[in-house]
Design an enzyme around this catalytic site. Structure first.
Site, PDB file in Angstrom:
ATOM      1  N   ARG A  72       0.673   6.196  -6.353  1.00  0.00           N
ATOM      2  CA  ARG A  72       0.350   5.142  -5.379  1.00  0.00           C
ATOM      3  C   ARG A  72       0.386   3.800  -6.083  1.00  0.00           C
ATOM      4  O   ARG A  72      -0.446   3.513  -6.943  1.00  0.00           O
ATOM      5  CB  ARG A  72      -1.019   5.392  -4.771  1.00  0.00           C
ATOM      6  CG  ARG A  72      -1.077   6.679  -3.973  1.00  0.00           C
ATOM      7  CD  ARG A  72      -2.268   6.689  -3.079  1.00  0.00           C
ATOM      8  NE  ARG A  72      -2.091   5.731  -2.019  1.00  0.00           N
ATOM      9  CZ  ARG A  72      -1.768   6.053  -0.766  1.00  0.00           C
ATOM     10  NH1 ARG A  72      -1.604   7.306  -0.428  1.00  0.00           N
ATOM     11  NH2 ARG A  72      -1.632   5.131   0.149  1.00  0.00           N
ATOM     12  N   LYS A  90       6.147   6.889  -1.594  1.00  0.00           N
ATOM     13  CA  LYS A  90       6.663   7.513  -0.372  1.00  0.00           C
ATOM     14  C   LYS A  90       7.930   8.302  -0.738  1.00  0.00           C
ATOM     15  O   LYS A  90       7.843   9.254  -1.498  1.00  0.00           O
ATOM     16  CB  LYS A  90       6.887   6.442   0.699  1.00  0.00           C
ATOM     17  CG  LYS A  90       5.573   5.753   1.102  1.00  0.00           C
ATOM     18  CD  LYS A  90       5.757   4.809   2.260  1.00  0.00           C
ATOM     19  CE  LYS A  90       4.431   4.227   2.728  1.00  0.00           C
ATOM     20  NZ  LYS A  90       4.093   2.948   2.087  1.00  0.00           N
ATOM     21  N   ASP A  97      11.087  -5.100   3.078  1.00  0.00           N
ATOM     22  CA  ASP A  97      10.031  -4.173   2.670  1.00  0.00           C
ATOM     23  C   ASP A  97      10.599  -2.764   2.846  1.00  0.00           C
ATOM     24  O   ASP A  97      10.651  -2.237   3.950  1.00  0.00           O
ATOM     25  CB  ASP A  97       8.794  -4.389   3.554  1.00  0.00           C
ATOM     26  CG  ASP A  97       7.668  -3.415   3.236  1.00  0.00           C
ATOM     27  OD1 ASP A  97       7.912  -2.431   2.491  1.00  0.00           O
ATOM     28  OD2 ASP A  97       6.545  -3.615   3.731  1.00  0.00           O
ATOM     29  N   TYR A 143      -7.537  -2.840 -20.211  1.00  0.00           N
ATOM     30  CA  TYR A 143      -7.375  -4.085 -19.456  1.00  0.00           C
ATOM     31  C   TYR A 143      -6.235  -4.871 -20.081  1.00  0.00           C
ATOM     32  O   TYR A 143      -6.154  -4.980 -21.304  1.00  0.00           O
ATOM     33  CB  TYR A 143      -8.670  -4.922 -19.499  1.00  0.00           C
ATOM     34  CG  TYR A 143      -9.260  -5.060 -18.124  1.00  0.00           C
ATOM     35  CD1 TYR A 143      -8.570  -5.751 -17.125  1.00  0.00           C
ATOM     36  CD2 TYR A 143     -10.480  -4.485 -17.800  1.00  0.00           C
ATOM     37  CE1 TYR A 143      -9.087  -5.852 -15.848  1.00  0.00           C
ATOM     38  CE2 TYR A 143     -11.005  -4.584 -16.522  1.00  0.00           C
ATOM     39  CZ  TYR A 143     -10.296  -5.267 -15.545  1.00  0.00           C
ATOM     40  OH  TYR A 143     -10.797  -5.357 -14.291  1.00  0.00           O
ATOM     41  N   THR A 168       6.511   0.238  -1.871  1.00  0.00           N
ATOM     42  CA  THR A 168       5.509   1.108  -2.468  1.00  0.00           C
ATOM     43  C   THR A 168       6.276   2.136  -3.291  1.00  0.00           C
ATOM     44  O   THR A 168       7.483   2.302  -3.142  1.00  0.00           O
ATOM     45  CB  THR A 168       4.653   1.809  -1.396  1.00  0.00           C
ATOM     46  OG1 THR A 168       5.512   2.368  -0.408  1.00  0.00           O
ATOM     47  CG2 THR A 168       3.690   0.851  -0.738  1.00  0.00           C
ATOM     48  N   GLU A 196      -4.623  -8.142 -18.536  1.00  0.00           N
ATOM     49  CA  GLU A 196      -4.192  -9.251 -17.674  1.00  0.00           C
ATOM     50  C   GLU A 196      -3.067 -10.038 -18.335  1.00  0.00           C
ATOM     51  O   GLU A 196      -3.105 -10.316 -19.539  1.00  0.00           O
ATOM     52  CB  GLU A 196      -5.379 -10.165 -17.373  1.00  0.00           C
ATOM     53  CG  GLU A 196      -6.317  -9.523 -16.367  1.00  0.00           C
ATOM     54  CD  GLU A 196      -7.579 -10.312 -16.104  1.00  0.00           C
ATOM     55  OE1 GLU A 196      -7.690 -11.458 -16.584  1.00  0.00           O
ATOM     56  OE2 GLU A 196      -8.453  -9.773 -15.418  1.00  0.00           O
TER      57      GLU A 196
HETATM   58  N1  DSN Z   1       0.345   3.624   5.901  1.00  0.00           N
HETATM   59  C1  DSN Z   1       1.756   3.681   5.638  1.00  0.00           C
HETATM   60  C2  DSN Z   1       2.448   4.618   6.557  1.00  0.00           C
HETATM   61  O1  DSN Z   1       1.889   5.665   6.833  1.00  0.00           O
HETATM   62  O2  DSN Z   1       3.546   4.354   6.992  1.00  0.00           O
HETATM   63  C3  DSN Z   1       2.368   2.343   5.662  1.00  0.00           C
HETATM   64  O3  DSN Z   1       1.675   1.495   4.852  1.00  0.00           O
END
Ligand code: DSN
Length: 414
Positions: free
Chosen positions: A232, A226, A197, A51, A223, A53
């Site tokens: 993640r 991807k 984003d 932890y 994120t 914080e």
């Molecule tokens: N769920 C993601 C996607 O598949 O594009 C976006 O957050």
């Protein structure tokens, strides 16, 4: 995974089954990928025991001598890779990252403006069912009915009319490039913050296969799992002027302790993304998507906006007389995994829309190239045409499996 096998064979068996599925299928969900063994090892490390914080050097717990070093290194790598003044690497994922930005820069009820979800946006860009559409007043721009591309004049007109406090760019189902420069200009004209984003395209930006967002934005969220090919998680990159507000919004505004195992794995992914091999990977993702799009067009598929400039393709199946869900389910039975998706101005409902969404990040990670993309497009054509023919789908699945065996899956068989 011997300990897991012994302690919990039920979960072990399901993980092994998913592993085989990821090896044997062509994975075309544009937001998915294969992480490296190194990223997996960091994700599964003992850092999950901690932890911490607070932020490096300013924690609410003792015992942070190693965690502080890790977070400092990861934030520095993020700043360097994206050319950002400040990086917060603690957001748990993309939705909390966007929520943190709104919490930092807006008051409840302020107006935010984003791309409409059915036109390729995201729930957290102010869609009504999302907290971001409940606590803030959201207005949406759309794509043009004819070109199915963003009409920047219409965006400017809407911004002037609605005077949003923040303009959000970025998408989950938009097959073309974003002109972040124009968005930045519009934001400045109306006195709004600009949030890009870049979750879907972060890896492409790093590779130079999509124009950069950082120079034109006040804040960039992404994120990390991807096209960036990390665990993640998410990051917020921003100008120094808003850095303190962003950090306070992430912690203590929205989150508790950061997920240090994820932070470390993000750092590994950022190191991998800084290599020439990753640059080549990003460009190959786009080459592959273009090749798949060309072959689909040659087989009479109607592609939203007529093609792609990035990692994804959106097919409007109306002319094929098959709905998106049925096509996606048939493709899955044929070993090709994608998702059904709304298309702009879709007359059908989101739970049973007219389209399917395809992407090339994961197959490109396996080393597949344009030849394989053309073959996959031909299989898609056959599977959609024979969506009720189990024998045909089983035959395609066999061929898909044979091809997949020739391309090792990173993190699993490579
Ligand atoms: N769920 C993601 C996607 O598949 O594009 C976006 O957050």
């Amino acid at each position: 995974m011997d300990a897991l096998k012994q302690t919990d064979p039920e979960i072990y068996d399901l993980i092994r089954a998913e592993e085989r599925y990821e090896i044997e299928s062509v994975r075309l969900i544009p937001s998915e990928n294969y992480v490296s063994r190194a990223v997996l090892e960091a994700t599964g490390s003992i850092l999950t025991n901690k932890y911490s914080e607070g932020y490096s050097g300013r924690r609410y717990y003792e015992g942070q001598r190693y965690i502080d070093q890790i977070e400092t290194i990861v934030a520095a790598r993020a700043r360097a890779l994206f050319g950002a003044a400040h990086a917060n690497v603690q957001p748990y994922s993309g939705s909390p990252a966007n929520l943190a930005v709104y919490l930092a820069l807006l008051k409840p009820g302020d107006t935010l403006m984003g791309l409409a979800l059915p036109h390729g946006g995201h729930l957290t860009h102010g869609w009504a069912v999302s907290a971001t559409g409940i606590f803030w007043r959201a207005v949406h721009y759309q794509v043009d009915r004819e070109s199915q591309r963003i009409d920047y004049d219409a965006v400017r007109d809407l911004a002037k009319k609605e005077r949003p406090k923040i303009i959000v760019t970025g998408a989950t189902a938009y097959p073309r490039q974003f002109d972040f420069k124009i968005f930045g200009e519009i934001a400045r004209e109306v006195g709004a913050f600009m949030l890009a984003d870049i979750s879907h395209i972060a890896g492409l930006i790093v590779a130079g296969a999509h124009p950069d967002a950082v120079p034109y934005s006040d804040v960039v969220t992404t994120t990390t799992h991807k096209t960036l090919r990390g665990p993640r998680g998410a990051m917020i990159l921003c100008r120094n002027e808003v850095a303190e507000k962003i950090d306070k919004a992430v912690f203590p505004g929205l989150q508790g302790g950061p997920h240090n195992h994820t932070t470390a794995a993000i750092g590994v992914a950022l190191k991998e993304a800084a290599t020439p091999a990753f640059k080549e990977y990003g460009h190959q993702i786009v080459r592959n998507a273009k090749a798949m799009a060309e072959e689909l067009l040659a087989h009479g598929f109607n592609l939203v906006s007529g093609g792609t400039d990035n990692h994804l393709i959106l097919i409007d199946l109306t002319n094929k007389k098959v709905i998106g869900k049925k096509a996606a389910q048939a493709l899955d039975r044929a070993g090709i995994v994608c998702n059904y998706n709304t298309v702009p101005y879709d007359p059908r409902k989101p739970f049973s829309p007219s389209g399917v969404r395809l992407g090339t990040p994961a197959v490109t990670s396996r080393g597949m190239g344009v030849g394989e993309m053309r073959q996959i497009a031909r299989w898609i054509d056959e599977a959609v045409a024979h969506a009720d023919d189990e024998a045909a789908l089983a035959r395609i699945k066999g061929e898909v499996g044979e091809m997949c065996r020739r391309f090792p899956a990173p993190g699993i068989t490579a």
